[in-house]
Design a protein around this motif. Structure first.
Motif, PDB file in Angstrom:
ATOM      1  N   UNK A 141       0.945  -1.338   0.049  1.00 52.93           N
ATOM      2  CA  UNK A 141       0.061   0.055   0.002  1.00 52.93           C
ATOM      3  C   UNK A 141       0.816   1.120   0.163  1.00 52.93           C
ATOM      4  N   UNK A 142       0.333   2.192  -0.670  1.00 52.80           N
ATOM      5  CA  UNK A 142       0.925   3.494  -0.711  1.00 52.80           C
ATOM      6  C   UNK A 142       0.457   4.177   0.447  1.00 52.80           C
ATOM      7  N   UNK A 143       1.469   5.472   1.032  1.00 51.47           N
ATOM      8  CA  UNK A 143       0.909   6.167   2.152  1.00 51.47           C
ATOM      9  C   UNK A 143      -0.600   6.676   2.011  1.00 51.47           C
ATOM     10  N   UNK A 144      -1.248   6.303   3.162  1.00 54.11           N
ATOM     11  CA  UNK A 144      -2.736   6.963   3.136  1.00 54.11           C
ATOM     12  C   UNK A 144      -3.515   5.999   2.307  1.00 54.11           C
ATOM     13  N   UNK A 145      -3.040   4.796   1.995  1.00 50.85           N
ATOM     14  CA  UNK A 145      -3.847   3.909   1.058  1.00 50.85           C
ATOM     15  C   UNK A 145      -4.822   2.953   2.173  1.00 50.85           C
ATOM     16  N   UNK A 146      -5.907   2.553   1.552  1.00 46.79           N
ATOM     17  CA  UNK A 146      -6.702   1.823   2.532  1.00 46.79           C
ATOM     18  C   UNK A 146      -6.999   0.325   2.623  1.00 46.79           C
ATOM     19  N   UNK A 147      -7.188  -0.214   3.569  1.00 46.74           N
ATOM     20  CA  UNK A 147      -7.606  -1.683   3.522  1.00 46.74           C
ATOM     21  C   UNK A 147      -8.752  -2.010   4.116  1.00 46.74           C
ATOM     22  N   UNK A 148      -9.413  -2.964   3.485  1.00 49.20           N
ATOM     23  CA  UNK A 148     -10.837  -3.498   4.081  1.00 49.20           C
ATOM     24  C   UNK A 148     -10.714  -4.887   4.335  1.00 49.20           C
ATOM     25  N   UNK A 149     -11.116  -5.249   5.609  1.00 48.16           N
ATOM     26  CA  UNK A 149     -11.012  -6.688   5.947  1.00 48.16           C
ATOM     27  C   UNK A 149     -12.207  -7.261   6.328  1.00 48.16           C
ATOM     28  N   UNK A 150     -12.929  -8.256   5.826  1.00 51.74           N
ATOM     29  CA  UNK A 150     -13.988  -9.136   6.491  1.00 51.74           C
ATOM     30  C   UNK A 150     -13.385 -10.225   7.029  1.00 51.74           C
ATOM     31  N   UNK A 151     -14.265 -10.591   8.030  1.00 49.79           N
ATOM     32  CA  UNK A 151     -13.678 -11.672   8.775  1.00 49.79           C
ATOM     33  C   UNK A 151     -14.987 -12.449   9.812  1.00 49.79           C
ATOM     34  N   UNK A 152     -14.726 -13.500  10.240  1.00 45.82           N
ATOM     35  CA  UNK A 152     -15.712 -14.039  11.332  1.00 45.82           C
ATOM     36  C   UNK A 152     -15.274 -13.279  12.500  1.00 45.82           C
ATOM     37  N   UNK A 182     -29.636 -17.848  14.276  1.00 43.63           N
ATOM     38  CA  UNK A 182     -29.549 -19.173  14.758  1.00 43.63           C
ATOM     39  C   UNK A 182     -29.930 -20.194  13.349  1.00 43.63           C
ATOM     40  N   UNK A 183     -29.059 -20.257  12.769  1.00 46.58           N
ATOM     41  CA  UNK A 183     -28.971 -20.978  11.490  1.00 46.58           C
ATOM     42  C   UNK A 183     -27.597 -21.658  11.206  1.00 46.58           C
ATOM     43  N   UNK A 184     -27.535 -22.960  10.620  1.00 48.47           N
ATOM     44  CA  UNK A 184     -26.144 -23.374  10.381  1.00 48.47           C
ATOM     45  C   UNK A 184     -25.357 -22.444   9.346  1.00 48.47           C
ATOM     46  N   UNK A 185     -24.089 -22.087   9.603  1.00 41.80           N
ATOM     47  CA  UNK A 185     -23.328 -21.501   8.561  1.00 41.80           C
ATOM     48  C   UNK A 185     -23.485 -20.051   8.797  1.00 41.80           C
ATOM     49  N   UNK A 186     -24.569 -19.388   9.567  1.00 44.89           N
ATOM     50  CA  UNK A 186     -24.449 -18.006   9.734  1.00 44.89           C
ATOM     51  C   UNK A 186     -23.822 -17.533  11.229  1.00 44.89           C
ATOM     52  N   UNK A 187     -22.414 -17.501  11.023  1.00 44.29           N
ATOM     53  CA  UNK A 187     -21.831 -16.841  12.258  1.00 44.29           C
ATOM     54  C   UNK A 187     -21.581 -15.414  12.230  1.00 44.29           C
ATOM     55  N   UNK A 188     -21.354 -15.122  13.282  1.00 39.17           N
ATOM     56  CA  UNK A 188     -20.941 -13.769  13.652  1.00 39.17           C
ATOM     57  C   UNK A 188     -19.978 -12.933  12.473  1.00 39.17           C
ATOM     58  N   UNK A 189     -20.128 -11.691  11.822  1.00 38.54           N
ATOM     59  CA  UNK A 189     -19.119 -11.283  11.003  1.00 38.54           C
ATOM     60  C   UNK A 189     -18.763  -9.956  11.329  1.00 38.54           C
ATOM     61  N   UNK A 190     -17.906  -9.444  10.850  1.00 37.63           N
ATOM     62  CA  UNK A 190     -17.295  -8.028  11.180  1.00 37.63           C
ATOM     63  C   UNK A 190     -16.387  -7.668   9.822  1.00 37.63           C
ATOM     64  N   UNK A 191     -16.137  -6.386   9.822  1.00 36.56           N
ATOM     65  CA  UNK A 191     -15.280  -5.822   8.783  1.00 36.56           C
ATOM     66  C   UNK A 191     -14.644  -4.623   9.299  1.00 36.56           C
ATOM     67  N   UNK A 192     -13.411  -4.308   8.970  1.00 31.00           N
ATOM     68  CA  UNK A 192     -12.492  -3.108   9.465  1.00 31.00           C
ATOM     69  C   UNK A 192     -11.997  -2.450   8.069  1.00 31.00           C
ATOM     70  N   UNK A 193     -12.196  -1.141   8.289  1.00 32.03           N
ATOM     71  CA  UNK A 193     -11.473  -0.348   7.222  1.00 32.03           C
ATOM     72  C   UNK A 193     -10.248   0.360   8.093  1.00 32.03           C
ATOM     73  N   UNK A 194      -9.345   0.286   7.271  1.00 26.73           N
ATOM     74  CA  UNK A 194      -7.947   0.879   8.147  1.00 26.73           C
ATOM     75  C   UNK A 194      -7.223   1.875   6.787  1.00 26.73           C
ATOM     76  N   UNK A 195      -6.384   2.773   7.676  1.00 31.47           N
ATOM     77  CA  UNK A 195      -5.889   3.583   6.883  1.00 31.47           C
ATOM     78  C   UNK A 195      -4.263   3.081   7.088  1.00 31.47           C
ATOM     79  N   UNK A 196      -3.426   3.097   5.904  1.00 29.78           N
ATOM     80  CA  UNK A 196      -2.151   2.926   5.947  1.00 29.78           C
ATOM     81  C   UNK A 196      -1.381   4.176   6.560  1.00 29.78           C
ATOM     82  N   UNK A 197      -0.836   3.980   7.690  1.00 28.70           N
ATOM     83  CA  UNK A 197      -0.537   5.268   8.342  1.00 28.70           C
ATOM     84  C   UNK A 197       1.252   5.311   8.624  1.00 28.70           C
TER      85      UNK A 197
END
Length: 203
Positions: free
Chosen positions: A133-144, A188-203
């Motif tokens: 990433x270039x300086x001030x580039x952005x990263x978006x991560x999706x995860x469980x 409460x269904x199979x395979x539907x786990x808690x999820x999250x996403x983070x957006x971050x700045x390359x500092x």
């Protein structure tokens, strides 16, 4: 290629057709797409879809005018992406060694592509994303999202839950500053786990 990446690639390769159909029938939510768009459409330059799977999110970004390029370790996914999204750029590459020069990209999307990394391997991969990433580039991560860092039996191969606070701290160690967080509880269904996403700045 390291043993973990090779094993994950083989596991997804064995179910590639089913996975492509799953992606086709369960599209990314509007809220998730909005978060991705907020952070990865705002600067000129290349955006890497690191672990692009069948290329659907790479293609979505391209439709918005982003110079998006997709990489994955599964040849069947790359072949599908090239066929389904002609005109796009897709290639074989590992998250551990992206084929781009230092500081050369404006953004990176790692949408559920870090979930199979053993915890001891995460910092090295985040450092590789930061290198690209270039300086001030952005990263978006999706995860469980989970209460602690523990493995679980993902339908393809072992994956890991990450508490959002812990992943954010790991991002900070790698040279990122969190900008936005989105958490979605499981249902409460199979395979539907808690999820999250983070957006971050390359500092």
């Amino acid at each position: 290629m390291d043993p973990n990446t090779a094993a994950v690639g083989r596991a997804y390769g064995a179910v590639a057709d089913r996975y492509v159909e799953l992606i086709r029938t369960t599209p990314t939510s509007d809220d998730d797409l909005a978060l991705i768009e907020r952070h990865l459409t705002i600067r000129p330059g290349v955006v890497l879809d690191a672990g692009c799977g069948p290329g659907h999110l790479t293609a979505h970004l391209r439709m918005l005018g982003v110079a998006a390029v997709g990489f994955d370790v599964v040849p069947a996914f790359v072949d599908h992406a090239r066929t389904a999204h002609p005109g796009g750029r897709y290639g074989l590459a590992s998250l551990r060694r992206l084929p781009v020069p230092d500081g050369s990209v404006a953004g990176v999307l790692a949408w559920f592509s870090l979930i199979h990394l053993p915890p001891d391997d995460l910092d090295g991969v985040l450092a590789e994303l930061r290198r690209a990433l270039a300086p001030a580039g952005r990263l978006v991560v999706g995860f469980f999202d989970g209460a602690e860092v523990v493995p679980f039996d993902h339908q393809v191969t072992t994956a890991w839950y990450w508490p959002a606070d812990v992943l954010s701290e790991r991002l900070g160690r790698a040279g990122f500053t969190e900008l936005e967080r989105r958490c979605r509880p499981g249902v409460d269904e199979p395979g539907h786990r808690p999820q999250a996403a983070l957006a971050a700045l390359a500092s």
